[in-house]
Design a protein around this motif. Sequence first.
Motif, PDB file in Angstrom:
ATOM      1  N   CYS A  82      37.174  28.436  36.530  1.00 28.08           N
ATOM      2  CA  CYS A  82      37.694  29.749  36.099  1.00 28.08           C
ATOM      3  C   CYS A  82      39.008  29.643  35.340  1.00 28.08           C
ATOM      4  CB  CYS A  82      37.870  30.659  37.315  1.00 28.08           C
ATOM      5  SG  CYS A  82      36.335  31.256  38.023  1.00 28.08           S
ATOM      6  N   CYS A  83      39.971  28.940  35.911  1.00 25.67           N
ATOM      7  CA  CYS A  83      41.345  29.038  35.416  1.00 25.67           C
ATOM      8  C   CYS A  83      41.934  27.679  35.073  1.00 25.67           C
ATOM      9  CB  CYS A  83      42.219  29.734  36.453  1.00 25.67           C
ATOM     10  SG  CYS A  83      41.643  31.376  36.904  1.00 25.67           S
ATOM     11  N   CYS A  84      41.116  26.741  34.596  1.00 20.22           N
ATOM     12  CA  CYS A  84      41.649  25.427  34.249  1.00 20.22           C
ATOM     13  C   CYS A  84      42.563  25.497  33.030  1.00 20.22           C
ATOM     14  CB  CYS A  84      40.503  24.450  33.994  1.00 20.22           C
ATOM     15  SG  CYS A  84      39.318  25.016  32.772  1.00 20.22           S
ATOM     16  N   CYS A  85      42.412  26.510  32.168  1.00 28.93           N
ATOM     17  CA  CYS A  85      43.283  26.648  31.006  1.00 28.93           C
ATOM     18  C   CYS A  85      44.355  27.695  31.228  1.00 28.93           C
ATOM     19  CB  CYS A  85      42.489  26.987  29.753  1.00 28.93           C
ATOM     20  SG  CYS A  85      41.022  27.924  29.957  1.00 28.93           S
ATOM     21  N   CYS A  86      44.720  27.936  32.489  1.00 30.33           N
ATOM     22  CA  CYS A  86      45.792  28.892  32.803  1.00 30.33           C
ATOM     23  C   CYS A  86      46.836  28.205  33.678  1.00 30.33           C
ATOM     24  CB  CYS A  86      45.233  30.120  33.500  1.00 30.33           C
ATOM     25  SG  CYS A  86      44.000  31.024  32.561  1.00 30.33           S
ATOM     26  N   PRO A  87      47.562  27.221  33.145  1.00 32.46           N
ATOM     27  CA  PRO A  87      48.545  26.510  33.969  1.00 32.46           C
ATOM     28  C   PRO A  87      49.719  27.374  34.398  1.00 32.46           C
ATOM     29  CG  PRO A  87      48.745  25.878  31.665  1.00 32.46           C
ATOM     30  CD  PRO A  87      47.529  26.732  31.759  1.00 32.46           C
ATOM     31  N   CYS A  88      49.845  28.569  33.809  1.00 30.40           N
ATOM     32  CA  CYS A  88      50.958  29.448  34.156  1.00 30.40           C
ATOM     33  C   CYS A  88      50.743  30.175  35.479  1.00 30.40           C
ATOM     34  CB  CYS A  88      51.184  30.474  33.043  1.00 30.40           C
ATOM     35  SG  CYS A  88      49.737  31.485  32.678  1.00 30.40           S
ATOM     36  N   LEU A  89      49.562  30.051  36.062  1.00 26.46           N
ATOM     37  CA  LEU A  89      49.310  30.724  37.332  1.00 26.46           C
ATOM     38  C   LEU A  89      50.215  30.157  38.426  1.00 26.46           C
ATOM     39  CD1 LEU A  89      45.409  30.995  37.385  1.00 26.46           C
ATOM     40  CD2 LEU A  89      47.055  32.814  36.974  1.00 26.46           C
ATOM     41  N   PRO A  90      50.746  31.016  39.272  1.00 26.67           N
ATOM     42  CA  PRO A  90      51.671  30.530  40.306  1.00 26.67           C
ATOM     43  C   PRO A  90      50.953  29.746  41.399  1.00 26.67           C
ATOM     44  CG  PRO A  90      51.199  32.852  40.649  1.00 26.67           C
ATOM     45  CD  PRO A  90      50.533  32.467  39.347  1.00 26.67           C
ATOM     46  N   PHE A  91      51.697  28.912  42.100  1.00 29.87           N
ATOM     47  CA  PHE A  91      51.168  28.226  43.264  1.00 29.87           C
ATOM     48  C   PHE A  91      51.117  29.217  44.428  1.00 29.87           C
ATOM     49  CE2 PHE A  91      51.804  24.845  40.527  1.00 29.87           C
ATOM     50  CZ  PHE A  91      51.404  23.637  41.070  1.00 29.87           C
ATOM     51  N   VAL A  92      50.066  29.102  45.223  1.00 33.28           N
ATOM     52  CA  VAL A  92      49.817  30.074  46.296  1.00 33.28           C
ATOM     53  C   VAL A  92      50.068  29.413  47.644  1.00 33.28           C
ATOM     54  CG1 VAL A  92      48.095  31.590  47.341  1.00 33.28           C
ATOM     55  CG2 VAL A  92      48.119  31.254  44.866  1.00 33.28           C
ATOM     56  N   PRO A  93      50.851  30.043  48.512  1.00 35.40           N
ATOM     57  CA  PRO A  93      51.054  29.456  49.852  1.00 35.40           C
ATOM     58  C   PRO A  93      49.766  29.478  50.662  1.00 35.40           C
ATOM     59  CG  PRO A  93      52.037  31.645  49.718  1.00 35.40           C
ATOM     60  CD  PRO A  93      51.626  31.277  48.318  1.00 35.40           C
ATOM     61  N   VAL A  94      49.609  28.456  51.493  1.00 33.85           N
ATOM     62  CA  VAL A  94      48.402  28.322  52.307  1.00 33.85           C
ATOM     63  C   VAL A  94      48.560  29.188  53.551  1.00 33.85           C
ATOM     64  CG1 VAL A  94      46.896  26.733  53.545  1.00 33.85           C
ATOM     65  CG2 VAL A  94      48.023  26.006  51.443  1.00 33.85           C
ATOM     66  N   THR A  95      47.774  30.240  53.611  1.00 34.40           N
ATOM     67  CA  THR A  95      47.801  31.160  54.742  1.00 34.40           C
ATOM     68  C   THR A  95      46.370  31.397  55.228  1.00 34.40           C
ATOM     69  OG1 THR A  95      47.665  33.087  53.291  1.00 34.40           O
ATOM     70  CG2 THR A  95      49.873  32.305  53.872  1.00 34.40           C
ATOM     71  N   ARG A  96      46.274  32.089  56.334  1.00 32.92           N
ATOM     72  CA  ARG A  96      44.960  32.427  56.857  1.00 32.92           C
ATOM     73  C   ARG A  96      44.220  33.374  55.922  1.00 32.92           C
ATOM     74  NH1 ARG A  96      43.332  31.227  61.831  1.00 32.92           N
ATOM     75  NH2 ARG A  96      45.497  30.778  62.394  1.00 32.92           N
ATOM     76  N   ARG A  97      44.960  34.247  55.243  1.00 32.72           N
ATOM     77  CA  ARG A  97      44.335  35.153  54.290  1.00 32.72           C
ATOM     78  C   ARG A  97      43.752  34.382  53.105  1.00 32.72           C
ATOM     79  NH1 ARG A  97      44.714  40.544  52.859  1.00 32.72           N
ATOM     80  NH2 ARG A  97      46.174  40.905  54.572  1.00 32.72           N
ATOM     81  N   LEU A  98      44.472  33.375  52.601  1.00 26.69           N
ATOM     82  CA  LEU A  98      43.952  32.560  51.502  1.00 26.69           C
ATOM     83  C   LEU A  98      42.682  31.844  51.925  1.00 26.69           C
ATOM     84  CD1 LEU A  98      44.200  31.221  48.691  1.00 26.69           C
ATOM     85  CD2 LEU A  98      45.603  29.448  49.783  1.00 26.69           C
ATOM     86  N   LEU A  99      42.670  31.271  53.120  1.00 29.82           N
ATOM     87  CA  LEU A  99      41.478  30.579  53.607  1.00 29.82           C
ATOM     88  C   LEU A  99      40.303  31.535  53.705  1.00 29.82           C
ATOM     89  CD1 LEU A  99      40.144  28.034  54.754  1.00 29.82           C
ATOM     90  CD2 LEU A  99      41.058  28.665  57.004  1.00 29.82           C
ATOM     91  N   PHE A 100      40.556  32.757  54.140  1.00 27.11           N
ATOM     92  CA  PHE A 100      39.494  33.760  54.246  1.00 27.11           C
ATOM     93  C   PHE A 100      38.884  34.051  52.880  1.00 27.11           C
ATOM     94  CE2 PHE A 100      38.404  38.281  53.813  1.00 27.11           C
ATOM     95  CZ  PHE A 100      37.343  38.361  54.700  1.00 27.11           C
ATOM     96  N   TRP A 101      39.709  34.247  51.869  1.00 25.15           N
ATOM     97  CA  TRP A 101      39.187  34.581  50.546  1.00 25.15           C
ATOM     98  C   TRP A 101      38.510  33.384  49.885  1.00 25.15           C
ATOM     99  CZ3 TRP A 101      38.063  39.203  49.441  1.00 25.15           C
ATOM    100  CH2 TRP A 101      38.832  40.272  49.897  1.00 25.15           C
ATOM    101  N   LEU A 102      38.967  32.181  50.200  1.00 28.90           N
ATOM    102  CA  LEU A 102      38.270  30.995  49.695  1.00 28.90           C
ATOM    103  C   LEU A 102      36.846  30.925  50.249  1.00 28.90           C
ATOM    104  CD1 LEU A 102      41.083  28.273  49.929  1.00 28.90           C
ATOM    105  CD2 LEU A 102      40.164  29.303  47.854  1.00 28.90           C
ATOM    106  N   LYS A 103      36.696  31.222  51.513  1.00 25.48           N
ATOM    107  CA  LYS A 103      35.369  31.204  52.123  1.00 25.48           C
ATOM    108  C   LYS A 103      34.497  32.322  51.581  1.00 25.48           C
ATOM    109  CE  LYS A 103      36.320  28.918  56.521  1.00 25.48           C
ATOM    110  NZ  LYS A 103      36.202  29.036  57.994  1.00 25.48           N
ATOM    111  N   VAL A 104      35.069  33.490  51.418  1.00 23.11           N
ATOM    112  CA  VAL A 104      34.302  34.617  50.899  1.00 23.11           C
ATOM    113  C   VAL A 104      33.842  34.335  49.469  1.00 23.11           C
ATOM    114  CG1 VAL A 104      34.467  37.038  50.168  1.00 23.11           C
ATOM    115  CG2 VAL A 104      35.342  36.340  52.393  1.00 23.11           C
ATOM    116  N   GLY A 105      34.723  33.709  48.670  1.00 22.66           N
ATOM    117  CA  GLY A 105      34.371  33.415  47.285  1.00 22.66           C
ATOM    118  C   GLY A 105      33.164  32.515  47.156  1.00 22.66           C
ATOM    119  N   SER A 106      32.981  31.582  48.097  1.00 18.22           N
ATOM    120  CA  SER A 106      31.809  30.703  48.058  1.00 18.22           C
ATOM    121  C   SER A 106      30.609  31.304  48.765  1.00 18.22           C
ATOM    122  CB  SER A 106      32.148  29.349  48.687  1.00 18.22           C
ATOM    123  OG  SER A 106      33.077  28.633  47.900  1.00 18.22           O
ATOM    124  N   LEU A 107      30.859  32.037  49.844  1.00 19.42           N
ATOM    125  CA  LEU A 107      29.753  32.593  50.621  1.00 19.42           C
ATOM    126  C   LEU A 107      29.019  33.700  49.880  1.00 19.42           C
ATOM    127  CD1 LEU A 107      28.221  32.557  53.304  1.00 19.42           C
ATOM    128  CD2 LEU A 107      29.921  34.167  54.199  1.00 19.42           C
TER     129      LEU A 107
END
Length: 330
Positions: free
Chosen positions: A139-164
């Motif tokens: 999706c975003c390999c050509c968007c290096p300006c995107l900020p780094f995201v802290p690893v939280t439980r909410r991030l893990l939840f959305w990562l799983k939802v994105g694949s599921l």
Amino acid sequence: MDDLNSTVHPSCLQEPPLAIEVINRLDLFGIVLYSIFTFMSSVCFLLYLEECVYVYRKVPPPKKTTIMWVNGSAPVIATMSCLGMWIPRATMFTDMTSNSYFAVVIYKFLTLMLQELGGDEMFLRRNKNNKFRISTGPCCCCCPCLPFVPVTRRLLFWLKVGSLQYAILKTALSVFSIVLWTNGNFDLSDLEITGAAIWINPFIGVLTITSLWPVAIVFMNTRNTLRSLKIIPKYAMYQLVLVLSQLQAAIISILSLDGTIACSPPFSSSARGSMLSQQLMIIEMFIITLVTRLLYRRTYDPLPMDITENDNAHNTHISLTASPAQEDTV
């Protein structure tokens, strides 16, 4: 137009042939070729069953279930391709079965990486002070300006939802497409704006890209930690199956619809393109099955703790052992 149609063999304008028609038209070379492809797909399936027995005995749950799912992608695709090769009219069903299975594999590979890190809680513990780079493909390999995201439980939840979501919606759309096909409303060769395929297939493509992004995010940010577990070649095999089963099949389908792949009675252009795609897929999945067997058929030791965690544990042990000595001195 009538002159053009009169020069075209009638079978080039018909549906794919029945299985008995394919068998009756096989010469000696065709019999040998089909036998080799059937043997290769059978070997893939038998090797997979043997590996499932090994993983079931040697690997603790729930990791063994995940490994069985991920490792079954190549054998399942090879088996479905063999069925589609022998029964050309079942190609749509075999392709949708393979694609629906691989949709689940995408989510399972994300789960496998988390389990290799010790599970969800250990993953959050290891990366509680880290930030993940999300400017990764597809999706975003050509968007290096995107900020780094802290690893939280909410991030893990959305990562799983994105694949599921792809595993669920792909299966649902496959069933819906079959229902439309039985009613004569779904045809892969119908590219008109009023056709169902022109709307469903691009939507599935968007879902595919969306589901691949979370897997790429987790892999790119944990590959150094999981390097000792051969996660890089495992990810490469997973990506190779994706490219061959999705991109290669789509290119051959476009070439057959365009007429680049010529008609060869009793196969029309689209049927012949499907047959060539399935035969290529059997060879490729056979090789991938042999490689993945070397990667997954092994003992699975737990991943060692990080250096910082070892240091903290060591310091805690020193402080606990030093306290009684200090009390005796007093």
